[in-house]
Scaffold this active site. Structure first.
Site, PDB file in Angstrom:
ATOM      1  CG  ASP A  32      49.381  44.080  24.688  1.00  0.00           C
ATOM      2  OD1 ASP A  32      50.797  43.852  24.372  1.00  0.00           O
ATOM      3  OD2 ASP A  32      48.512  43.669  24.140  1.00  0.00           O
ATOM      4  CG  ASP A  33      52.967  46.688  23.198  1.00  0.00           C
ATOM      5  OD1 ASP A  33      53.179  45.477  23.763  1.00  0.00           O
ATOM      6  OD2 ASP A  33      52.407  46.961  22.203  1.00  0.00           O
ATOM      7  CB  CYS A  70      52.148  39.920  22.221  1.00  0.00           C
ATOM      8  SG  CYS A  70      52.033  41.734  22.073  1.00  0.00           S
ATOM      9  NE  ARG A  74      50.251  38.854  25.654  1.00  0.00           N
ATOM     10  CZ  ARG A  74      49.483  39.632  26.295  1.00  0.00           C
ATOM     11  NH1 ARG A  74      48.479  39.186  27.089  1.00  0.00           N
ATOM     12  NH2 ARG A  74      49.496  41.036  26.110  1.00  0.00           N
ATOM     13  CE  LYS A 124      48.003  40.606  22.846  1.00  0.00           C
ATOM     14  NZ  LYS A 124      48.776  41.542  22.528  1.00  0.00           N
ATOM     15  CG  HIS A 126      48.393  37.461  21.209  1.00  0.00           C
ATOM     16  ND1 HIS A 126      49.154  38.664  20.924  1.00  0.00           N
ATOM     17  CD2 HIS A 126      48.573  36.709  19.983  1.00  0.00           C
ATOM     18  CE1 HIS A 126      49.760  38.683  19.806  1.00  0.00           C
ATOM     19  NE2 HIS A 126      49.330  37.512  19.231  1.00  0.00           N
ATOM     20  CB  SER A 149      47.325  42.448  19.367  1.00  0.00           C
ATOM     21  OG  SER A 149      48.397  41.632  19.876  1.00  0.00           O
ATOM     22  CG  HIS A 245      48.910  46.021  21.228  1.00  0.00           C
ATOM     23  ND1 HIS A 245      48.452  46.479  19.969  1.00  0.00           N
ATOM     24  CD2 HIS A 245      49.990  45.337  21.195  1.00  0.00           C
ATOM     25  CE1 HIS A 245      49.392  45.566  19.102  1.00  0.00           C
ATOM     26  NE2 HIS A 245      50.085  44.924  19.762  1.00  0.00           N
ATOM     27  CG  ASP A 297      52.770  42.265  26.490  1.00  0.00           C
ATOM     28  OD1 ASP A 297      53.060  43.336  26.803  1.00  0.00           O
ATOM     29  OD2 ASP A 297      52.360  41.899  25.766  1.00  0.00           O
ATOM     30  CG  ASN A 298      55.955  43.465  24.976  1.00  0.00           C
ATOM     31  OD1 ASN A 298      55.227  42.620  24.360  1.00  0.00           O
ATOM     32  ND2 ASN A 298      55.690  44.922  24.601  1.00  0.00           N
ATOM     33  CE  LYS A 315      54.839  44.925  20.596  1.00  0.00           C
ATOM     34  NZ  LYS A 315      53.560  45.076  20.343  1.00  0.00           N
TER      35      LYS A 315
END
Length: 489
Positions: A32-33, A70, A74, A124, A126, A149, A245, A297-298, A315
């Site tokens: 994540d991130d 996010c 996903r 996660k 989401h 998150s 994250h 994810d990004n 992001k």
């Protein structure tokens, strides 16, 4: 085991001819991130030896795209589609959202389950926190994790600030009253309920600061248990980590270990946890029968310490730094070690790629991804996407074809092959490329549209009549959620 390994090699060389009883195990690790240069294989000075080894034994995808944030990212990964097609929302989902990824969509788990796979999601989720939207309703045999998150909880529980930092000051109307701010995408701000840890559809824990420190290792332990239990395969494990994250909660034994601050510490823990998974595969002699993907994810959040160099942006943006993500594919003996590709690839490609390797059937609905297995193998004719559209929420903000990328609002043109940092706008010098790219944009108008939620190819969200938090503010688990009345501390 040797026969299975030989058959897996054949699958990658000829993915359309898959023996029914011999299918590769598939693991997709989604951080994540994580910034493009937050790990060693993509330029970080931070120590990530396990990911370094993974890249040395596998292939780096250097032009791999996710989405700017996010939930859309996903949804794309799970369905093989552009995010706007399957999750038309302006930003992300929040706790107690009345909408989510529609149960009518066919997910990567559903097609692999139909192909004979055990399926598990750990981490996660989401794309919706109501029971109708959770992993066990979307093709996964089991789920363990936080459904959104780790910053979507009460400030007093440590969800809005890094360890040891003061609680954030309330803003705006929250100074007067922490009234629920709610639309169909869920509760926002100070009104957010406690963070739940789920096992399948049961709330098993309220996640406060102390629990945040442990979640990365707990996810890893759970994944290792699933691998041991299903070592005879085939299995598909989707592991979308909560890390890295904000708020940043590396395990306490990793804090202060990195030159890159808390986010570097957490990247080191992620590296350690990836190493534990790969080491277990080696120990069980499954490494030759398993394809592992590591991605994000990004792009990284620059305001929280991520490094996206040499890419521009952060992001939430459609500059390369917001949407191009560090990605490694590992399958020892099948993928030529130490290789990389600049082919345009994306999260929406994992579904068709995995279906090809598994000998499964693609969804009957339209998808946008393509099978990447020929790219991994360096097969003749193996190609990524000719065109990629950059959507942020409802709006298309840019388009790429080959090395050329056009930002639509300002008409800025960049040649990513010579200017990966998007520093030199060369639109005036290449009007023919600007026109060609705008023609490609027009071709998408009658499918996903250029702006707004409505377009012919945009499919409906899933909706529930009444959305509720999984844990109420007083610690009571939502009535009827798991059939057991209880109150968490």
């Amino acid at each position: 085991m040797i026969l299975r390994s030989l058959l897996f090699s054949a699958l990658l060389l000829a993915p359309w001819a898959v023996p029914a009883a011999e299918k590769p195990n598939l693991i997709l690790i989604n951080i994540d991130d994580l910034g493009y240069a937050d790990i060693g294989p993509f330029g970080s000075s931070n120590a990530t030896p396990n990911l370094d080894r993974m890249a040395a034994e596998g292939m780096k995808l250097t032009s791999h795209y996710a989405a700017p944030v996010c939930s859309p990212s996903r949804a794309s990964l799970l369905t093989g589609c552009y995010p706007k097609r399957v999750l038309p929302i302006p930003h992300v989902l929040f706790p107690a959202a009345a909408v989510g990824l529609s149960p009518d969509e066919t997910t990567i788990a559903e097609v692999l389950k139909e192909a004979g796979y055990k399926t598990a999601c750990v981490g996660k989720w989401h794309v919706g926190d109501q029971p109708e939207f959770l992993p066990t309703a979307q093709g996964f045999d089991s789920y363990y994790g936080i459904p959104y998150s780790n910053d979507m909880g009460p400030p007093a529980d440590g969800s809005k600030s890094n360890p040891g930092k003061p609680l954030p000051e309330p803003k705006g109307q929250a100074k007067k009253k922490a009234a629920p701010v709610n639309d169909e995408t869920g509760l926002k701000g100070a009104a957010q309920p406690p963070l739940p840890l789920l096992e399948n559809n049961n709330v098993i824990e309220r996640v406060k600061a102390e629990e945040q420190f442990t979640v990365t290792q707990r996810y890893t332990d759970k994944v290792c248990d699933i691998i041991r239990q299903n070592k005879d395969g085939p299995f598909f494990i989707y592991m979308p980590h909560t890390a890295v994250h904000f708020p940043l909660y590396p395990a306490k034994n990793f804090m202060g270990k990195s030159p890159n601050g808390l986010i570097g510490d957490w990247a080191q823990e992620v590296d350690s946890c990836v190493g534990q998974v790969l080491d277990l595969l080696r120990e069980l002699k499954l490494d030759k029968d398993t394809l592992v993907v590591f991605t994000s994810d990004n792009g990284g959040a620059l305001n929280h310490g991520s490094n996206n160099k040499p890419l521009r942006g952060s992001k939430g943006q459609t500059f390369e730094g917001g949407i191009r993500v560090c990605t490694v594919v590992w399958a020892p003996g099948k993928i030529k070690p130490g290789t990389q590709t600049e082919e345009i690839t994306s999260h929406m490609d994992w579904l068709p790629t995995f279906v090809s390797l598994a000998g499964g059937k693609l969804p009957e609905r339209k998808i946008d991804g393509k099978d990447l297995s020929p790219v991994f193998m360096g097969a003749e004719g193996g190609k990524g996407h000719d065109v990629f559209y950059y959507y942020r929420g409802f709006k298309m903000e840019a388009v790429r074809s080959g090395p050329w990328k056009l930002h639509l609002d300002k008409g800025e043109l960049y040649h990513l092959g010579r200017d990966i940092a998007e520093e030199q706008n060369i639109a005036a010098k290449h009007p023919e490329e600007v026109q060609r790219l705008r023609t490609l944009v027009e071709a998408m108008k009658d499918d996903l549209g250029l702006d707004g939620a409505e377009a012919p190819g945009v499919r409906p969200l899933g909706r529930v009549a009444k959305a509720e938090p999984l844990i109420h503010a007083d610690g009571t688990v939502r009535a009827g959620f798991d059939g057991i009345a209880k109150k968490l501390p």
